[in-house]
Enzyme design. Structure first.
Site, PDB file in Angstrom:
ATOM      1  N   ASN A 196       0.862  -1.178   0.000  1.00  0.00           N
ATOM      2  CA  ASN A 196       0.000   0.000   0.000  1.00  0.00           C
ATOM      3  C   ASN A 196       0.902   1.233   0.000  1.00  0.00           C
ATOM      4  OD1 ASN A 196      -1.844   2.001   0.436  1.00  0.00           O
ATOM      5  ND2 ASN A 196      -2.383   1.371   2.533  1.00  0.00           N
ATOM      6  N   TRP A 197       1.031   1.824  -1.180  1.00  0.00           N
ATOM      7  CA  TRP A 197       1.952   2.969  -1.303  1.00  0.00           C
ATOM      8  C   TRP A 197       1.349   4.262  -0.762  1.00  0.00           C
ATOM      9  CZ3 TRP A 197       4.434   2.268  -6.888  1.00  0.00           C
ATOM     10  CH2 TRP A 197       5.372   1.237  -6.816  1.00  0.00           C
ATOM     11  N   LYS A 198       0.061   4.253  -0.455  1.00  0.00           N
ATOM     12  CA  LYS A 198      -0.619   5.462   0.037  1.00  0.00           C
ATOM     13  C   LYS A 198      -0.369   6.624  -0.940  1.00  0.00           C
ATOM     14  CE  LYS A 198      -0.367   3.490   4.590  1.00  0.00           C
ATOM     15  NZ  LYS A 198      -0.319   3.645   6.034  1.00  0.00           N
ATOM     16  N   HIS A 217      -9.702   1.246   4.463  1.00  0.00           N
ATOM     17  CA  HIS A 217      -8.462   1.457   5.212  1.00  0.00           C
ATOM     18  C   HIS A 217      -8.732   2.435   6.357  1.00  0.00           C
ATOM     19  CE1 HIS A 217      -4.409   2.728   6.227  1.00  0.00           C
ATOM     20  NE2 HIS A 217      -4.001   1.600   5.677  1.00  0.00           N
ATOM     21  N   GLU A 264      -7.191   4.875   7.425  1.00  0.00           N
ATOM     22  CA  GLU A 264      -6.986   6.289   7.073  1.00  0.00           C
ATOM     23  C   GLU A 264      -8.185   6.840   6.301  1.00  0.00           C
ATOM     24  OE1 GLU A 264      -3.166   5.774   5.211  1.00  0.00           O
ATOM     25  OE2 GLU A 264      -2.305   5.263   7.170  1.00  0.00           O
ATOM     26  N   GLU A 269      -5.709  -4.877  10.561  1.00  0.00           N
ATOM     27  CA  GLU A 269      -4.747  -3.795  10.780  1.00  0.00           C
ATOM     28  C   GLU A 269      -5.108  -3.036  12.052  1.00  0.00           C
ATOM     29  OE1 GLU A 269      -2.549  -2.536   6.995  1.00  0.00           O
ATOM     30  OE2 GLU A 269      -4.371  -1.351   7.085  1.00  0.00           O
ATOM     31  N   GLY A 306       1.944   2.534  10.862  1.00  0.00           N
ATOM     32  CA  GLY A 306       2.788   3.703  10.639  1.00  0.00           C
ATOM     33  C   GLY A 306       3.729   4.052  11.771  1.00  0.00           C
ATOM     34  N   SER A 359       3.069  -1.747  10.481  1.00  0.00           N
ATOM     35  CA  SER A 359       4.499  -1.741  10.763  1.00  0.00           C
ATOM     36  C   SER A 359       5.205  -3.060  10.431  1.00  0.00           C
ATOM     37  CB  SER A 359       4.767  -1.350  12.222  1.00  0.00           C
ATOM     38  OG  SER A 359       4.257  -0.051  12.475  1.00  0.00           O
ATOM     39  N   GLY A 361       2.768  -0.940   4.366  1.00  0.00           N
ATOM     40  CA  GLY A 361       2.764   0.476   4.007  1.00  0.00           C
ATOM     41  C   GLY A 361       4.179   0.996   3.819  1.00  0.00           C
ATOM     42  N   GLY A 362       4.687   1.687   4.834  1.00  0.00           N
ATOM     43  CA  GLY A 362       5.983   2.370   4.746  1.00  0.00           C
ATOM     44  C   GLY A 362       7.102   1.518   4.183  1.00  0.00           C
TER      45      GLY A 362
HETATM   46  P1  PGA Z   1       2.514   0.612   7.721  1.00  0.00           P
HETATM   47  O1  PGA Z   1       1.076   0.793   7.023  1.00  0.00           O
HETATM   48  O2  PGA Z   1       3.096  -0.667   7.186  1.00  0.00           O
HETATM   49  O3  PGA Z   1       3.296   1.818   7.317  1.00  0.00           O
HETATM   50  O4  PGA Z   1       2.268   0.531   9.196  1.00  0.00           O
HETATM   51  C1  PGA Z   1       0.236  -0.291   6.835  1.00  0.00           C
HETATM   52  C2  PGA Z   1      -1.071   0.178   6.245  1.00  0.00           C
HETATM   53  O5  PGA Z   1      -1.510   1.280   6.583  1.00  0.00           O
HETATM   54  O6  PGA Z   1      -1.686  -0.522   5.436  1.00  0.00           O
END
Ligand code: PGA
Length: 269
Positions: free
Chosen positions: A25-27, A115, A117, A187, A193, A233, A254-255
């Site tokens: 997930n590159w956001k 998600h 977010e 999640e 994050g 994470s 994500g990150g």
């Molecule tokens: P993260 O994000 O790996 O940076 O914690 C995961 C996500 O939001 O899907």
């Protein structure tokens, strides 16, 4: 509705019979030029056996989808294209939105819905998530349905109740032959994050709860087919701890997925 077409060489997990799925997930990161570089580098780093072991989906911003689709097709990459969101209506006066049929036309296989977010910053409710799940399946794609509790909910012992409401609202209307194709990403919001992931036993417990809801709704056959990812994470060091869990079939990253080297190490972990 068409099923995701599996590579002849893609092998299910012998223990569970389910196909593993690692999703990036590159956001709101990487413009289309950066995205092209990243996916080329990832494809260079991965060995054929990596693709046989696990399905890989990349979820870039909308503006990257078309260039990545062309690249994946022309170079015959075995990476699947994913999206991070869609609108629930197929078309209409919804300024700024992108519909599920538009994504399907770009060969998108997986769409992240709900998600945390999106729920937090764009006020997506459980009902919104439900209508998006429907829209994604109607366009022959597969939703990755994100669920998870906040730190406060966890501390108050409300994790299971939260997961129940989120999962039940998102999927209970589906017929069993569609329900079994769902991907659910557990999640925990507090793990996203921040660099501090959930403990493997907490991830497994979340996955057991989620699978249990499918079991109650449709029985063990459906529940045994649903794929559950852990997200929050994930990094090259902890990825294997989650992939070893009985009820975890993949990861939503994500990150750590922004850097092709670290994503490749997660896939190979
Ligand atoms: P993260 O994000 O790996 O940076 O914690 C995961 C996500 O939001 O899907």
């Amino acid at each position: 509705m068409a099923k995701v077409k599996y590579d002849m060489e893609l092998r299910p997990n012998p223990r569970s019979g389910r196909y593993r799925l690692i999703s990036a997930n590159w956001k709101m990161n990487l413009n289309h030029l950066e995205a092209i570089q990243a996916i080329q580098k990832l494809n260079f780093l991965l060995r054929p056996s990596d693709y046989s072991y696990t399905e890989i989906s990349i979820h870039p911003p909308f503006t990257d989808l078309r260039p990545l689709q062309l690249l994946i097709d022309s170079d015959r990459m075995r990476i699947r294209l994913g999206a991070q969101n869609c609108h629930h209506e197929p078309s209409g006066a919804f300024t700024g939105e992108v519909s599920a049929p538009m994504l399907a036309r770009l060969n998108v296989s997986y769409v992240i819905v709900g998600h945390s977010e999106r729920r937090q910053y764009f006020n997506e409710s459980d009902e919104t998530v439900r209508s998006k799940v429907k829209a994604v399946f109607n366009s022959q794609m597969t939703p990755i349905i994100c669920v998870g509790e906040s730190l406060q909910e966890r501390e108050q012992g409300e994790t299971e109740a939260k997961l129940r409401t989120q999962v039940d609202t998102a999927v209970s209307f589906l017929p069993p032959e569609i329900a079994e194709r769902c991907v659910v990403a557990y999640e925990p919001i507090w793990a996203i994050g921040g660099g501090i992931s959930a403990k493997p036993e907490d991830a497994e417990q979340g996955a057991v709860t989620i699978r249990g809801i499918f079991q109650e709704l449709w029985g063990s056959d459906v529940a045994g087919k649903v794929r559950i990812q852990y997200g929050g994470s994930v990094n090259p060091t902890n990825a294997a701890n989650f992939m070893q869990l009985e009820n975890i079939d993949g990861l939503l990253v994500g990150g750590a997925a922004l850097d092709p080297e670290s994503l490749a190490r997660i896939i190979q972990a």
